[in-house]
Design a protein around this motif. Structure first.
Motif, PDB file in Angstrom:
ATOM      1  N   LEU A  36       0.819  -1.205   0.000  1.00 23.87           N
ATOM      2  CA  LEU A  36       0.000   0.000   0.000  1.00 23.87           C
ATOM      3  C   LEU A  36       0.857   1.261   0.000  1.00 23.87           C
ATOM      4  CD1 LEU A  36      -2.828  -0.976   2.518  1.00 23.87           C
ATOM      5  CD2 LEU A  36      -3.066  -0.640   0.056  1.00 23.87           C
ATOM      6  N   ARG A  73       1.285   4.133  -2.792  1.00 23.83           N
ATOM      7  CA  ARG A  73       1.001   5.518  -2.380  1.00 23.83           C
ATOM      8  C   ARG A  73       2.122   6.460  -2.783  1.00 23.83           C
ATOM      9  NH1 ARG A  73      -0.703   9.973  -1.469  1.00 23.83           N
ATOM     10  NH2 ARG A  73      -1.476  10.792   0.503  1.00 23.83           N
ATOM     11  N   SER A 104     -11.058   7.963   0.760  1.00 21.16           N
ATOM     12  CA  SER A 104     -11.167   6.648   1.397  1.00 21.16           C
ATOM     13  C   SER A 104      -9.826   5.931   1.404  1.00 21.16           C
ATOM     14  CB  SER A 104     -12.218   5.794   0.673  1.00 21.16           C
ATOM     15  OG  SER A 104     -13.488   6.389   0.761  1.00 21.16           O
ATOM     16  N   TYR A 105      -9.070   6.054   0.307  1.00 18.52           N
ATOM     17  CA  TYR A 105      -7.771   5.381   0.218  1.00 18.52           C
ATOM     18  C   TYR A 105      -6.782   5.982   1.207  1.00 18.52           C
ATOM     19  CZ  TYR A 105      -3.658   3.248  -1.911  1.00 18.52           C
ATOM     20  OH  TYR A 105      -2.513   2.534  -2.120  1.00 18.52           O
ATOM     21  N   SER A 106      -6.727   7.323   1.236  1.00 18.65           N
ATOM     22  CA  SER A 106      -5.798   7.994   2.143  1.00 18.65           C
ATOM     23  C   SER A 106      -6.161   7.730   3.599  1.00 18.65           C
ATOM     24  CB  SER A 106      -5.802   9.504   1.861  1.00 18.65           C
ATOM     25  OG  SER A 106      -4.892  10.173   2.706  1.00 18.65           O
ATOM     26  N   ILE A 119      -5.179   4.090   4.729  1.00 15.97           N
ATOM     27  CA  ILE A 119      -3.753   3.885   5.006  1.00 15.97           C
ATOM     28  C   ILE A 119      -3.401   4.416   6.391  1.00 15.97           C
ATOM     29  CG2 ILE A 119      -1.434   4.597   4.325  1.00 15.97           C
ATOM     30  CD1 ILE A 119      -2.272   4.464   1.465  1.00 15.97           C
TER      31      ILE A 119
END
Length: 287
Positions: free
Chosen positions: A72, A76, A210-212, A215
């Protein structure tokens, strides 16, 4: 943008720049250290858990999730660097197209007043774009003697581009630029707006929320559970191990956050103001 010698290893290891993630993370690292000490104290001194305790098996979870979190974070940082590099390529194209337009106009135009106008309007586009991307609305104009009627509440680069195109059209109407010459310089003029749109796309399209958020939550819970299992093997030495692990994981996320918007004023952002100044210098030399 930070200037450095990539071959100077000693400087990298022992120097802490103001933009270094270590400075930013010091409060959190201290907090994580105290938390790890509390967990170690409870398990060793208060609860006195034995080696047969099932808590020791938590490390199995960390072994499985460590590979996932590494993937991930790699994705990123790569995505953030792609945005940074794409922004640099667009500003490099702006430099080249400004030079090419100045070179072509230098050969086409003979009237000094026309040359003086383009000598100032071409660098003004780069200056306006730089201010537009950094939202620097109170900054002064690049040229004090060029009267540009810029409405600060409207799209400023478009206003400069409109003046540029209007002047080109006036020169064509008056016969100073032929139709063939107009076609020759059209690509550079059109590219200004294309570059502006590409930079706006980078700036206005962040990594999905949502992704940030996932993580950050993943890193938090990974670190919070880390001391429970490793206390059995490391004892109180688990404190520096957990702090260092947090520093590595959180630093990667901070670096990605900083470079994903390359048009700000952070230390690692693109030197757009310097690039705009170089465009001004080169265009003035040509025209």
């Amino acid at each position: 943008m930070v200037q450095y010698n990539p071959k100077d290893w000693i400087t990298f290891i022992f120097r802490f720049h103001k933009s270094d993630t270590f400075r930013t993370l010091i409060p959190m690292m201290i907090t994580i250290g105290l938390y790890s000490y509390a967990v170690a104290y409870l398990e060793i001194e208060y609860w006195k858990l034995s080696e047969a305790s099932h808590v020791k098996n938590i490390t199995i979870m960390h072994g499985m999730l460590g590979f996932v979190i590494s993937l991930l974070l790699v994705f990123r940082t790569n995505t953030a660097y792609d945005r940074w590099w794409e922004g640099r390529k667009h500003w490099g194209a702006l430099v080249n197209n400004s030079r090419n337009l100045a070179l072509k106009l230098s050969a086409i135009l003979s009237d000094e007043s026309d040359r003086a106008f383009f000598r100032k309007i071409i660098p003004s586009y780069a200056s306006m774009l730089q201010k537009h991307l950094t939202d620097d609305k109170t900054a002064k104009m690049l040229f004090d003697d060029l009267e540009l009627q810029i409405d600060q509440h409207k799209h400023r680069p478009n206003q400069v581009a409109k003046m540029l195109i209007q002047k080109i059209n006036d020169l064509h109407t008056s016969g100073k630029i032929s139709g063939d010459q107009l076609i020759i310089i059209n690509h550079e003029i059109q590219s200004f707006t294309d570059i502006c749109g590409a930079c706006e796309r980078i700036k206005n399209t962040p990594i999905p929320y949502s992704y940030s958020a996932f993580i950050k939550k993943f890193i938090f819970f990974y670190i919070m559970t880390l001391p429970f299992g490793y206390v059995f093997n490391l004892g109180y030495y688990v404190i520096p191990v957990v702090v260092f692990t947090f520093y590595v994981l959180a630093s990667l996320e901070l670096i990605a956050e900083e470079i994903e918007d390359p048009f700000g004023n952070d230390a690692n952002d693109l030197p757009t103001d310097k690039i705009a100044s170089n465009i001004k210098k080169h265009v003035e030399e040509i025209l």
